[in-house]
Design a protein around this motif. Structure first.
Motif, PDB file in Angstrom:
ATOM      1  N   LYS A 103       0.751  -1.272   0.008  1.00  0.00           N
ATOM      2  CA  LYS A 103      -0.101  -0.051  -0.101  1.00  0.00           C
ATOM      3  C   LYS A 103       0.848   1.296  -0.159  1.00  0.00           C
ATOM      4  N   ALA A 104       1.939   1.122   0.729  1.00  0.00           N
ATOM      5  CA  ALA A 104       2.834   2.338   0.805  1.00  0.00           C
ATOM      6  C   ALA A 104       3.608   2.615  -0.157  1.00  0.00           C
ATOM      7  N   ALA A 105       3.954   1.518  -1.289  1.00  0.00           N
ATOM      8  CA  ALA A 105       4.705   1.410  -2.391  1.00  0.00           C
ATOM      9  C   ALA A 105       3.816   2.046  -3.735  1.00  0.00           C
ATOM     10  N   ASN A 106       2.492   2.029  -3.313  1.00  0.00           N
ATOM     11  CA  ASN A 106       1.260   2.420  -4.635  1.00  0.00           C
ATOM     12  C   ASN A 106       1.047   3.845  -4.313  1.00  0.00           C
ATOM     13  N   ARG A 107       1.332   4.261  -3.173  1.00  0.00           N
ATOM     14  CA  ARG A 107       1.109   5.764  -2.855  1.00  0.00           C
ATOM     15  C   ARG A 107       2.085   6.697  -3.732  1.00  0.00           C
ATOM     16  N   MET A 108       1.491   7.724  -4.106  1.00  0.00           N
ATOM     17  CA  MET A 108       2.358   8.656  -4.664  1.00  0.00           C
ATOM     18  C   MET A 108       2.501  10.167  -3.765  1.00  0.00           C
ATOM     19  N   ASN A 109       3.778  10.642  -3.919  1.00  0.00           N
ATOM     20  CA  ASN A 109       3.962  11.876  -3.065  1.00  0.00           C
ATOM     21  C   ASN A 109       4.078  12.749  -3.991  1.00  0.00           C
ATOM     22  N   PHE A 110       3.058  14.046  -3.551  1.00  0.00           N
ATOM     23  CA  PHE A 110       2.784  15.153  -4.547  1.00  0.00           C
ATOM     24  C   PHE A 110       3.929  16.034  -4.207  1.00  0.00           C
ATOM     25  N   GLU A 127      14.076  -2.409 -15.686  1.00  0.00           N
ATOM     26  CA  GLU A 127      12.996  -1.797 -15.003  1.00  0.00           C
ATOM     27  C   GLU A 127      13.544  -1.074 -13.823  1.00  0.00           C
ATOM     28  N   VAL A 128      13.014   0.281 -13.870  1.00  0.00           N
ATOM     29  CA  VAL A 128      13.201   0.940 -12.625  1.00  0.00           C
ATOM     30  C   VAL A 128      11.889   1.026 -11.854  1.00  0.00           C
ATOM     31  N   VAL A 129      12.047   0.591 -10.649  1.00  0.00           N
ATOM     32  CA  VAL A 129      10.793   0.471  -9.848  1.00  0.00           C
ATOM     33  C   VAL A 129      10.871   1.512  -8.704  1.00  0.00           C
ATOM     34  N   GLY A 130       9.695   2.248  -8.577  1.00  0.00           N
ATOM     35  CA  GLY A 130       9.740   3.234  -7.397  1.00  0.00           C
ATOM     36  C   GLY A 130       9.169   2.834  -6.323  1.00  0.00           C
ATOM     37  N   LEU A 131       9.653   3.112  -5.135  1.00  0.00           N
ATOM     38  CA  LEU A 131       9.159   2.707  -3.705  1.00  0.00           C
ATOM     39  C   LEU A 131       8.034   3.493  -3.082  1.00  0.00           C
ATOM     40  N   GLY A 132       7.652   4.620  -4.030  1.00  0.00           N
ATOM     41  CA  GLY A 132       6.360   5.171  -3.549  1.00  0.00           C
ATOM     42  C   GLY A 132       6.532   5.975  -2.468  1.00  0.00           C
ATOM     43  N   ALA A 133       5.786   5.975  -1.267  1.00  0.00           N
ATOM     44  CA  ALA A 133       5.631   6.530   0.089  1.00  0.00           C
ATOM     45  C   ALA A 133       6.688   5.649   0.993  1.00  0.00           C
ATOM     46  N   ILE A 134       7.280   4.538   0.687  1.00  0.00           N
ATOM     47  CA  ILE A 134       7.894   4.078   1.571  1.00  0.00           C
ATOM     48  C   ILE A 134       9.290   4.851   2.162  1.00  0.00           C
ATOM     49  N   ASN A 135       9.531   4.967   3.446  1.00  0.00           N
ATOM     50  CA  ASN A 135      10.482   5.541   3.949  1.00  0.00           C
ATOM     51  C   ASN A 135      10.349   7.230   4.094  1.00  0.00           C
ATOM     52  N   LYS A 136       9.012   7.465   3.607  1.00  0.00           N
ATOM     53  CA  LYS A 136       8.619   9.015   3.528  1.00  0.00           C
ATOM     54  C   LYS A 136       7.681   9.283   4.948  1.00  0.00           C
ATOM     55  N   GLU A 137       8.003   8.550   5.751  1.00  0.00           N
ATOM     56  CA  GLU A 137       7.223   9.004   6.845  1.00  0.00           C
ATOM     57  C   GLU A 137       7.875   9.721   8.143  1.00  0.00           C
ATOM     58  N   GLY A 138       9.391   9.800   7.663  1.00  0.00           N
ATOM     59  CA  GLY A 138       9.933  10.563   8.711  1.00  0.00           C
ATOM     60  C   GLY A 138      10.677   9.744   9.738  1.00  0.00           C
ATOM     61  N   SER A 139      10.620   8.144   9.566  1.00  0.00           N
ATOM     62  CA  SER A 139      11.210   7.312  10.478  1.00  0.00           C
ATOM     63  C   SER A 139      12.508   7.102  10.240  1.00  0.00           C
ATOM     64  N   GLY A 140      12.917   7.208   8.908  1.00  0.00           N
ATOM     65  CA  GLY A 140      14.302   7.010   8.655  1.00  0.00           C
ATOM     66  C   GLY A 140      14.298   5.348   8.419  1.00  0.00           C
ATOM     67  N   ARG A 141      13.393   4.665   8.380  1.00  0.00           N
ATOM     68  CA  ARG A 141      13.417   3.097   8.213  1.00  0.00           C
ATOM     69  C   ARG A 141      13.058   2.846   6.598  1.00  0.00           C
ATOM     70  N   LEU A 142      13.605   1.765   6.173  1.00  0.00           N
ATOM     71  CA  LEU A 142      13.228   1.505   4.911  1.00  0.00           C
ATOM     72  C   LEU A 142      12.067   0.571   4.741  1.00  0.00           C
ATOM     73  N   ARG A 143      12.008  -0.344   5.784  1.00  0.00           N
ATOM     74  CA  ARG A 143      10.983  -1.469   5.918  1.00  0.00           C
ATOM     75  C   ARG A 143      10.138  -0.757   6.889  1.00  0.00           C
ATOM     76  N   LEU A 144       8.842  -1.098   6.755  1.00  0.00           N
ATOM     77  CA  LEU A 144       7.749  -0.765   7.741  1.00  0.00           C
ATOM     78  C   LEU A 144       7.639  -1.905   8.807  1.00  0.00           C
ATOM     79  N   VAL A 145       7.164  -1.382   9.774  1.00  0.00           N
ATOM     80  CA  VAL A 145       6.737  -2.387  11.051  1.00  0.00           C
ATOM     81  C   VAL A 145       5.572  -3.117  10.755  1.00  0.00           C
TER      82      VAL A 145
END
Length: 445
Positions: free
Chosen positions: A329-336, A350-368
């Motif tokens: 779900k976070a990878a499918n989100r787009m940051n405006f 192919e170049v695959v985007g990570l979307g909103a992963i690591n954009k929460e301000g936590s500094g972690r790549l993987r989500l909990v």
């Protein structure tokens, strides 16, 4: 057979049956118009018998006209060989030949009342360059006799057609009222009588009188198929071109029914035919009406309470299996926010985007991963509770001291309780409890 003698080639006009039928037709035309059918049986009506003979004679006349036309072409080809290709209709050819005769200069011959202006000009210009020669007096006399016979045959046919049309209201009043006396007479003539027409199915009535056209190499997409005599009635011709074939199919079905009504004399007044014609006209008008406008229906009122949709274990399992994870779900989100670049990685080409992963301000790549509630069945829940019972805990805070009603405090290994399982514990409790005892064994005698 002497092909130079017209009487030896064309014998219909000297046939006694032909002379007798034509005499009866002329007498009937000169007399009063016929009244309604006097006999209930169609075969006993004298007028119907004469009509059947006239229909058969009309076919013989058409064949005889073709024979006379071939005779004229063969004889007049010596004088004007190009005329047979310029004027192809047999009767028009006979009239033009009779008018021209042995004249070599066609500017002295008036053909305006016989042919269209364009055809007259073509014939006149072609005659100036023709290689034909003047005919002898004997041959010219035979040609003139052939022209007279062709014109006489055509006149006799016109008399037969007019007689049949005038008597159709007496023989077939309903059929004549529905499609017209002329079309009804042609249908009855081709079918071989009203009784034969009444026995035909509607699909065969529709194609009566249709002729195969020679397209001469042109496309057959625009060719008119299934266009018989019914296609020429006023009801079909009054319909739009796109609906004429459908109207002809409708008229053929009604004609098949009306022919049976007239064949057995069920309605001599013709009211059934007029009723059928009104029905066909109303149907053709109905076909031309525009379709009804689409009405916008209002949406149904929403229910106040939410309906409980039934599910099941299989459906829940499928949703859990194919549901989107938080990472997807976070990878499918787009940051405006265009100032913040999106993290990407290269997967092959192919170049695959990570979307909103690591954009929460936590500094972690993987989500909990959030712990999902798992529903257990009764057996699994019982086993799970047994493992969490006192003395069965595996956490670091669990103690090795256990309180028992027999010995009080005793030492126990927490991990041994989990390894033994329910079966081991049940056996220990049954054998080493305060209620356990010895069993008495009986000796076998």
């Amino acid at each position: 057979l002497n092909y130079d003698d017209l009487a030896a080639v064309a014998k219909l006009t000297s046939d006694p049956h032909y002379v007798a039928v034509m005499a009866r037709v002329r007498a009937a035309l000169e007399g009063q118009p016929g009244e309604q059918r006097s006999s209930a049986l169609l075969e006993d009506d004298p007028t119907y018998k004469l009509l059947v003979e006239c229909n058969k004679l009309a076919v013989d006349i058409d064949n005889e006209i073709v024979i006379v036309h071939n005779f004229l072409r063969d004889k007049y080809r010596l004088k004007f060989p190009e005329l047979e290709s310029l004027v192809q209709h047999p009767i028009d050819y006979a009239r033009v030949v009779k008018r021209i005769g042995n004249e070599m200069d066609l500017t002295q011959v008036d053909l305006e009342d016989l042919l269209p202006a364009a055809s007259v000009m073509v014939v006149t210009v072609t005659a100036t360059t023709t290689a034909g020669k003047a005919l002898s007096s004997e041959l010219l006399q035979r040609v003139q006799a052939g022209c007279d016979m062709a014109l006489q045959l055509d006149e006799d046919k016109q008399q037969i057609v007019s007689f049949v049309e005038s008597r159709m209201h007496q023989i077939a009043p309903n059929l004549s009222a529905a499609i017209g006396s002329e079309v009804a007479a042609r249908l009855m003539g081709v079918a071989g009588g009203l009784a034969a027409l009444s026995k035909m199915p509607a699909c065969n009535v529709q194609v009566l009188g249709s002729k195969r056209k020679t397209l001469a190499g042109y496309s057959s997409a625009a060719g008119s198929a299934h266009h018989g005599f019914i296609y020429g009635c006023g009801l079909v011709q009054g319909a739009p071109p796109a609906l004429r074939l459908k109207a002809a199919r409708l008229a053929a079905g009604k004609c098949s029914l009306l022919a049976r009504v007239d064949a057995y004399g069920q309605d001599p007044s013709g009211e059934t035919g007029a009723k059928f014609r009104a029905e066909m006209a109303s149907k053709v008008e109905k076909w031309q009406e525009p379709p009804p406008a689409k009405t916008s229906k209002p949406l149904p009122a929403p229910d106040a309470e939410i309906k409980k949709r039934r599910g099941g274990r299989r459906l829940r399992k499928m949703k859990e299996r194919y549901g989107l994870t938080d990472m997807r779900k976070a990878a499918n989100r787009m940051n405006f926010d265009f100032k913040v670049a999106e993290d990407e990685y290269i997967d092959g080409d192919e170049v695959v985007g990570l979307g909103a992963i690591n954009k929460e301000g936590s500094g972690r790549l993987r989500l909990v991963a959030s712990q999902q509630k798992v529903r257990l069945n009764a057996k699994q829940e019982k086993k799970y509770r047994a493992r969490l019972a006192p003395g069965a805990a595996t956490s670091g805070l669990s103690s090795t001291l256990a309180f028992t009603p027999v010995q009080g405090f005793e030492l126990a290994t927490p991990s041994s309780v989990l390894t033994e399982g329910d079966k081991g514990r049940a056996g220990n409790e049954s054998y080493f409890s305060e209620f356990g005892g010895f069993r008495s064994l009986h000796k076998a005698k």
